[in-house]
Scaffold this motif. Structure first.
Motif, PDB file in Angstrom:
ATOM      1  N   PHE A 170     -39.413 -10.579  60.696  1.00 24.58           N
ATOM      2  CA  PHE A 170     -38.941  -9.205  60.631  1.00 24.58           C
ATOM      3  C   PHE A 170     -37.512  -9.171  61.163  1.00 24.58           C
ATOM      4  O   PHE A 170     -37.227  -9.743  62.222  1.00 24.58           O
ATOM      5  N   VAL A 171     -36.622  -8.512  60.445  1.00 27.45           N
ATOM      6  CA  VAL A 171     -35.261  -8.271  60.922  1.00 27.45           C
ATOM      7  C   VAL A 171     -35.219  -6.856  61.466  1.00 27.45           C
ATOM      8  O   VAL A 171     -35.534  -5.891  60.758  1.00 27.45           O
ATOM      9  N   ILE A 172     -34.849  -6.715  62.749  1.00 29.27           N
ATOM     10  CA  ILE A 172     -34.950  -5.425  63.436  1.00 29.27           C
ATOM     11  C   ILE A 172     -33.589  -5.051  64.022  1.00 29.27           C
ATOM     12  O   ILE A 172     -33.090  -5.703  64.938  1.00 29.27           O
ATOM     13  N   LYS A 221     -51.399 -15.307  63.461  1.00 30.51           N
ATOM     14  CA  LYS A 221     -50.149 -15.638  62.783  1.00 30.51           C
ATOM     15  C   LYS A 221     -49.019 -15.727  63.821  1.00 30.51           C
ATOM     16  O   LYS A 221     -49.114 -15.187  64.926  1.00 30.51           O
ATOM     17  N   THR A 222     -47.958 -16.404  63.418  1.00 24.88           N
ATOM     18  CA  THR A 222     -46.752 -16.455  64.244  1.00 24.88           C
ATOM     19  C   THR A 222     -45.640 -15.723  63.526  1.00 24.88           C
ATOM     20  O   THR A 222     -45.345 -16.005  62.355  1.00 24.88           O
ATOM     21  N   TYR A 223     -45.027 -14.759  64.240  1.00 25.78           N
ATOM     22  CA  TYR A 223     -43.984 -13.931  63.657  1.00 25.78           C
ATOM     23  C   TYR A 223     -42.643 -14.224  64.334  1.00 25.78           C
ATOM     24  O   TYR A 223     -42.578 -14.425  65.557  1.00 25.78           O
ATOM     25  N   LEU A 224     -41.600 -14.248  63.507  1.00 26.65           N
ATOM     26  CA  LEU A 224     -40.241 -14.344  64.030  1.00 26.65           C
ATOM     27  C   LEU A 224     -39.620 -12.953  63.955  1.00 26.65           C
ATOM     28  O   LEU A 224     -39.486 -12.379  62.870  1.00 26.65           O
ATOM     29  N   LEU A 225     -39.247 -12.408  65.109  1.00 28.68           N
ATOM     30  CA  LEU A 225     -38.598 -11.100  65.177  1.00 28.68           C
ATOM     31  C   LEU A 225     -37.124 -11.321  65.500  1.00 28.68           C
ATOM     32  O   LEU A 225     -36.778 -11.858  66.558  1.00 28.68           O
ATOM     33  N   ARG A 226     -36.257 -10.922  64.578  1.00 26.14           N
ATOM     34  CA  ARG A 226     -34.811 -11.061  64.761  1.00 26.14           C
ATOM     35  C   ARG A 226     -34.261  -9.702  65.214  1.00 26.14           C
ATOM     36  O   ARG A 226     -34.140  -8.784  64.406  1.00 26.14           O
ATOM     37  N   ILE A 247     -38.201 -16.782  73.219  1.00 27.61           N
ATOM     38  CA  ILE A 247     -36.836 -16.762  72.701  1.00 27.61           C
ATOM     39  C   ILE A 247     -36.521 -18.126  72.077  1.00 27.61           C
ATOM     40  O   ILE A 247     -36.694 -19.165  72.718  1.00 27.61           O
ATOM     41  N   VAL A 248     -36.043 -18.119  70.836  1.00 31.34           N
ATOM     42  CA  VAL A 248     -35.718 -19.373  70.146  1.00 31.34           C
ATOM     43  C   VAL A 248     -34.304 -19.392  69.574  1.00 31.34           C
ATOM     44  O   VAL A 248     -33.813 -20.454  69.178  1.00 31.34           O
ATOM     45  N   GLU A 249     -33.641 -18.252  69.525  1.00 28.21           N
ATOM     46  CA  GLU A 249     -32.278 -18.208  68.985  1.00 28.21           C
ATOM     47  C   GLU A 249     -31.523 -17.054  69.609  1.00 28.21           C
ATOM     48  O   GLU A 249     -32.081 -15.961  69.801  1.00 28.21           O
ATOM     49  N   VAL A 250     -30.264 -17.295  69.950  1.00 29.56           N
ATOM     50  CA  VAL A 250     -29.393 -16.273  70.536  1.00 29.56           C
ATOM     51  C   VAL A 250     -28.034 -16.361  69.854  1.00 29.56           C
ATOM     52  O   VAL A 250     -27.394 -17.418  69.868  1.00 29.56           O
ATOM     53  N   ASN A 258     -38.031 -20.109  75.537  1.00 26.50           N
ATOM     54  CA  ASN A 258     -38.071 -19.443  76.828  1.00 26.50           C
ATOM     55  C   ASN A 258     -38.975 -18.230  76.706  1.00 26.50           C
ATOM     56  O   ASN A 258     -38.713 -17.332  75.902  1.00 26.50           O
ATOM     57  N   ILE A 259     -40.039 -18.203  77.484  1.00 25.20           N
ATOM     58  CA  ILE A 259     -41.039 -17.126  77.394  1.00 25.20           C
ATOM     59  C   ILE A 259     -40.663 -15.986  78.327  1.00 25.20           C
ATOM     60  O   ILE A 259     -40.315 -16.196  79.491  1.00 25.20           O
ATOM     61  N   THR A 260     -40.744 -14.763  77.807  1.00 25.63           N
ATOM     62  CA  THR A 260     -40.404 -13.590  78.597  1.00 25.63           C
ATOM     63  C   THR A 260     -41.199 -12.392  78.102  1.00 25.63           C
ATOM     64  O   THR A 260     -41.713 -12.387  76.980  1.00 25.63           O
ATOM     65  N   ASP A 261     -41.277 -11.378  78.945  1.00 19.63           N
ATOM     66  CA  ASP A 261     -41.945 -10.129  78.571  1.00 19.63           C
ATOM     67  C   ASP A 261     -40.961  -9.055  78.113  1.00 19.63           C
ATOM     68  O   ASP A 261     -41.358  -8.102  77.433  1.00 19.63           O
ATOM     69  N   VAL A 262     -39.692  -9.201  78.499  1.00 20.59           N
ATOM     70  CA  VAL A 262     -38.700  -8.159  78.226  1.00 20.59           C
ATOM     71  C   VAL A 262     -37.410  -8.804  77.747  1.00 20.59           C
ATOM     72  O   VAL A 262     -36.953  -9.804  78.310  1.00 20.59           O
ATOM     73  N   LEU A 263     -36.827  -8.212  76.701  1.00 26.06           N
ATOM     74  CA  LEU A 263     -35.521  -8.633  76.203  1.00 26.06           C
ATOM     75  C   LEU A 263     -34.479  -7.583  76.592  1.00 26.06           C
ATOM     76  O   LEU A 263     -34.788  -6.405  76.726  1.00 26.06           O
ATOM     77  N   TYR A 264     -33.252  -8.032  76.755  1.00 21.20           N
ATOM     78  CA  TYR A 264     -32.128  -7.123  77.002  1.00 21.20           C
ATOM     79  C   TYR A 264     -31.047  -7.437  75.990  1.00 21.20           C
ATOM     80  O   TYR A 264     -30.569  -8.580  75.897  1.00 21.20           O
ATOM     81  N   LEU A 265     -30.660  -6.423  75.201  1.00 19.57           N
ATOM     82  CA  LEU A 265     -29.629  -6.622  74.194  1.00 19.57           C
ATOM     83  C   LEU A 265     -28.528  -5.583  74.359  1.00 19.57           C
ATOM     84  O   LEU A 265     -28.774  -4.377  74.243  1.00 19.57           O
ATOM     85  N   ALA A 266     -27.330  -6.081  74.635  1.00 21.00           N
ATOM     86  CA  ALA A 266     -26.155  -5.212  74.660  1.00 21.00           C
ATOM     87  C   ALA A 266     -25.632  -5.057  73.240  1.00 21.00           C
ATOM     88  O   ALA A 266     -26.061  -5.750  72.311  1.00 21.00           O
ATOM     89  N   ALA A 267     -24.692  -4.140  73.069  1.00 19.90           N
ATOM     90  CA  ALA A 267     -24.110  -3.913  71.752  1.00 19.90           C
ATOM     91  C   ALA A 267     -23.588  -5.224  71.180  1.00 19.90           C
ATOM     92  O   ALA A 267     -22.880  -5.975  71.855  1.00 19.90           O
ATOM     93  N   ALA A 268     -24.002  -5.516  69.934  1.00 17.32           N
ATOM     94  CA  ALA A 268     -23.570  -6.675  69.132  1.00 17.32           C
ATOM     95  C   ALA A 268     -24.357  -7.951  69.423  1.00 17.32           C
ATOM     96  O   ALA A 268     -24.210  -8.934  68.698  1.00 17.32           O
ATOM     97  N   GLN A 269     -25.195  -7.968  70.454  1.00 20.50           N
ATOM     98  CA  GLN A 269     -25.953  -9.183  70.742  1.00 20.50           C
ATOM     99  C   GLN A 269     -27.166  -9.304  69.830  1.00 20.50           C
ATOM    100  O   GLN A 269     -27.730  -8.312  69.375  1.00 20.50           O
ATOM    101  N   ARG A 270     -27.559 -10.564  69.566  1.00 20.32           N
ATOM    102  CA  ARG A 270     -28.746 -10.857  68.767  1.00 20.32           C
ATOM    103  C   ARG A 270     -29.660 -11.792  69.533  1.00 20.32           C
ATOM    104  O   ARG A 270     -29.191 -12.641  70.290  1.00 20.32           O
ATOM    105  N   MET A 271     -30.953 -11.633  69.313  1.00 16.12           N
ATOM    106  CA  MET A 271     -31.937 -12.491  69.958  1.00 16.12           C
ATOM    107  C   MET A 271     -33.165 -12.576  69.060  1.00 16.12           C
ATOM    108  O   MET A 271     -33.733 -11.554  68.675  1.00 16.12           O
ATOM    109  N   SER A 272     -33.545 -13.804  68.704  1.00 18.22           N
ATOM    110  CA  SER A 272     -34.718 -14.021  67.860  1.00 18.22           C
ATOM    111  C   SER A 272     -35.846 -14.595  68.701  1.00 18.22           C
ATOM    112  O   SER A 272     -35.634 -15.512  69.508  1.00 18.22           O
ATOM    113  N   VAL A 273     -37.052 -14.053  68.501  1.00 18.22           N
ATOM    114  CA  VAL A 273     -38.196 -14.457  69.309  1.00 18.22           C
ATOM    115  C   VAL A 273     -39.396 -14.734  68.412  1.00 18.22           C
ATOM    116  O   VAL A 273     -39.539 -14.146  67.335  1.00 18.22           O
TER     117      VAL A 273
END
Length: 633
Positions: A170-172, A221-226, A247-250, A258-273
């Motif tokens: 999913f691209v989010i 299933k395993t989902y990749l969330l971008r 987390i698998v891509e930044v 890297n396993i986490t419960d919470v992501l933090y994204l500032a303007a323009a940042q990307r993180m795929s999990v």
């Protein structure tokens, strides 16, 4: 012969074969987009004019494969005869190693191209090269992308190279939204009637260009969330009830899981999990939360939603989940400084640097009453012609800073230098800084030191903890995190390093777009003579500039007969008069006090009272005046 001989030659053969295979499979992907205003309902209820392509909003996500060429024709279809535009492909290196004229494709208006006026078409023509992962494209003129001119750009890797597997992706896109048009919001923000420089408060926060979104999961299933933060301003936390993120891509860089419960994204940042779904039907749906970083807001309107509940649905018949806010979610979010690239043997830290740039971030009012943003007391002001035009038409003068003017903050690098950029934040706000044309290593990243109160500007220096090279706060990592957008924390510092191996003029700026509009930017001019050899002004480039009545030769002021004549160059306003500084306010208070005391004395004298002894008051006022170096007339 030794086995190692055959082994090394086999590796060379495999590498060459892989390169040939990728080149053979690479395709040219062509897009024809006409930008215009579209009436849409981002929240499903209220109408708003958004910027879409080909009569539709939102613009489409672009999916290509590694090595593909993109040919994107952007036509300005606005009907108002004054709305100009340009397009930037965020995170793309635009490296001329793969093709000439790549720097012309980068997109920021008045840096690497002229703005596209109504009726004109500009071709963005570039190869993706070796880059993979999650990127996005957006307007790069004024605050225009805040009205919806942005979408994802995904570069897919082949299964052999990708270090993880998944069943579906999913691209989010997450973003903030203003009901008023971007130009009206900008004008109100950059106004003497907003002397504190308070950033505009968004009216809404979107998840995939809507609200109350649903992602459908199947069991086992395993989902990749971008995730991509496409907003103008506010950072957001992301959490998923009773599921974990790996987390698998930044920012287009594979990282060690890297396993986490919470992501933090500032303007323009990307993180795929990666998210592993439940093995069996859980009998319920789960809250996928967006949580606003409230510390970035100067005020919180009572009707502003701060916690948005989307859902991951295992069944259409299950009720929508309630809002779930993790306890201490700010502390649970992963600190990107401690992430490591997946292929760590390729990304050792640059041990030493050849050139260091120290950039002090400040926000201050100038003489027109408007609050501006500064690198080293210089606020970025667009030149009269694009900086790239100046470089490519200036010949031997291309590395002379005098022809660019002081208000573009130009810095010059030689080929393959290791550059260290030190950012010291003399401000109480967060700033996500983005570098065009490069990724960078994060070698220091301090915590924030103050985020709750606003202090007078004169006290910011005392609050800030600048970088001390002889006594850093943390060891420099052997394998540093690499990305293209990093958050500078309040009153803290961050230290970045990169190799100047991509000739070009590269914008370095805060991606809180309001701060960019205030002037928080610089340009890195990298190996300008190699840039001249690899790039030239195309007919399309020159036509776009001519249509905008912008010269295709000259210095920053558009002069070419005398390259050092900067007459008419746009510059930042004059400083604020001293009377409007903190020192001025003290002087005003003292003068007022003296006046009141004088009236009191005259009144008492007029009533035939004894004149009081003023020696004590005089001594006190004299001390205050001398300590503050105030002139009271």
């Amino acid at each position: 012969m030794h086995l190692s001989y055959w082994h090394s030659h086999l590796l060379i053969f495999i590498t060459l074969a892989s390169t040939f295979f990728n080149v053979t499979l690479a395709k040219t992907r062509q897009f024809n987009f006409t930008a215009s205003w579209i009436t849409a309902k981002p929240d499903g209820i209220h109408e708003k004019k958004m910027i879409g392509f080909n009569g539709k909003w939102p613009p489409p996500d672009i999916h290509v494969n590694k090595g593909d060429r993109i040919e994107l024709y952007l036509t300005n279809g606005f009907q108002d005869n004054h709305t100009v535009t340009s397009l930037h492909f965020h995170g793309m290196f635009q490296n001329s190693t793969f093709d000439d004229n790549q720097n012309l494709m980068d997109g920021p208006s008045m840096v690497t191209q002229c703005p596209i006026v109504p009726g004109q078409t500009y071709l963005y023509n570039f190869t993706t090269g070796d880059q993979i992962g999650t990127y996005w494209y957006h307007a790069h003129h004024s605050a225009q992308y805040g009205d919806g001119m942005r979408a994802a750009l995904i570069i897919h890797d082949d299964d052999i190279q990708q270090p993880f597997q998944y069943d579906k992706e999913f691209v989010i896109g997450i973003s903030d939204l203003y009901w008023k048009p971007y130009d009206q919001v900008t004008d109100k923000f950059l106004s003497r009637y907003n002397p504190t420089g308070a950033e505009p408060i968004p009216d809404l926060f979107l998840f995939n260009n809507t609200v109350n979104e649903t992602l459908h999961f199947e069991t086992n299933k395993t989902y990749l969330l971008r995730f991509i933060n496409m907003g103008l301003f506010v950072s957001q936390y992301i959490s998923l009830e009773d599921h974990q993120f790996t987390i698998v891509e930044v920012d287009g860089m594979y990282v060690k899981p890297n396993i986490t419960d919470v992501l933090y994204l500032a303007a323009a940042q990307r993180m795929s999990v990666l998210v592993k779904s439940k093995e069996t039907d859980p009998g319920k749906n789960f809250a996928l939360m967006q949580i606003v970083d409230q510390t970035m807001l100067d005020a919180i309107p009572p009707n502003l939603p701060l916690n948005m509940t989307n859902q991951v649905a295992y069944g259409d018949d299950y009720s929508k989940p309630h809002s779930i806010i993790p306890q201490d979610f700010e502390k649970l979010a992963t600190n990107d400084f401690y992430l490591e690239p997946y292929y760590d043997n390729h990304y050792q830290v640059f041990k030493d640097y050849d050139q260091q740039i120290v950039l002090d971030v400040r926000m201050r009012n100038l003489g027109d009453g408007i609050k501006y943003a500064f690198f080293n007391n210089i606020s970025f002001v667009d030149p009269k012609i694009p900086i790239l035009t100046t470089i490519l038409t200036s010949g031997k003068l291309a590395d002379d800073p005098r022809i660019y003017g002081e208000n573009v903050n130009p810095f010059f690098f030689k080929k393959n230098q290791i550059i260290e950029v030190v950012l010291n934040n003399y401000d109480t706000g967060r700033h996500p800084f983005h570098l065009h044309g490069h990724n960078f290593q994060i070698v220091q990243k301090s915590n924030g030191f103050h985020i709750d109160e606003q202090f007078p500007e004169e006290l910011q220096d005392e609050m800030t903890v600048p970088y001390n090279e002889s006594n850093p706060l943390m060891p420099i990592p052997e394998i540093p995190m690499i990305r293209d957008t990093v958050v500078l924390e309040p009153n803290g510092h961050v230290v970045l390093r990169f190799k100047a191996d991509n000739p070009g003029v590269w914008y370095f700026h805060c991606h809180v777009d309001w701060h960019l509009q205030q002037g928080l930017a610089a340009v890195f001019i990298e190996d300008p003579f190699a840039l001249q050899r690899q790039n030239s002004l195309t007919d399309n480039y020159k036509d776009i500039c001519s249509a905008a009545n912008i010269a295709n030769e000259g210095n920053a002021a558009g002069n070419y007969e005398d390259w050092f004549d900067l007459d008419g160059l746009p510059r930042q306003p004059d400083p604020l008069p001293e009377g409007f500084t903190l020192k001025g306010y003290i002087a005003f208070a003292i003068s007022t006090l003296c006046g009141i005391w004088g009236l009191y004395t005259i009144t008492k004298y007029g009533m035939f009272e004894d004149i009081p002894d003023n020696e004590s008051l005089y001594t006190t006022l004299k001390t205050i005046i001398e300590e503050n170096e105030i002139s009271v007339k």
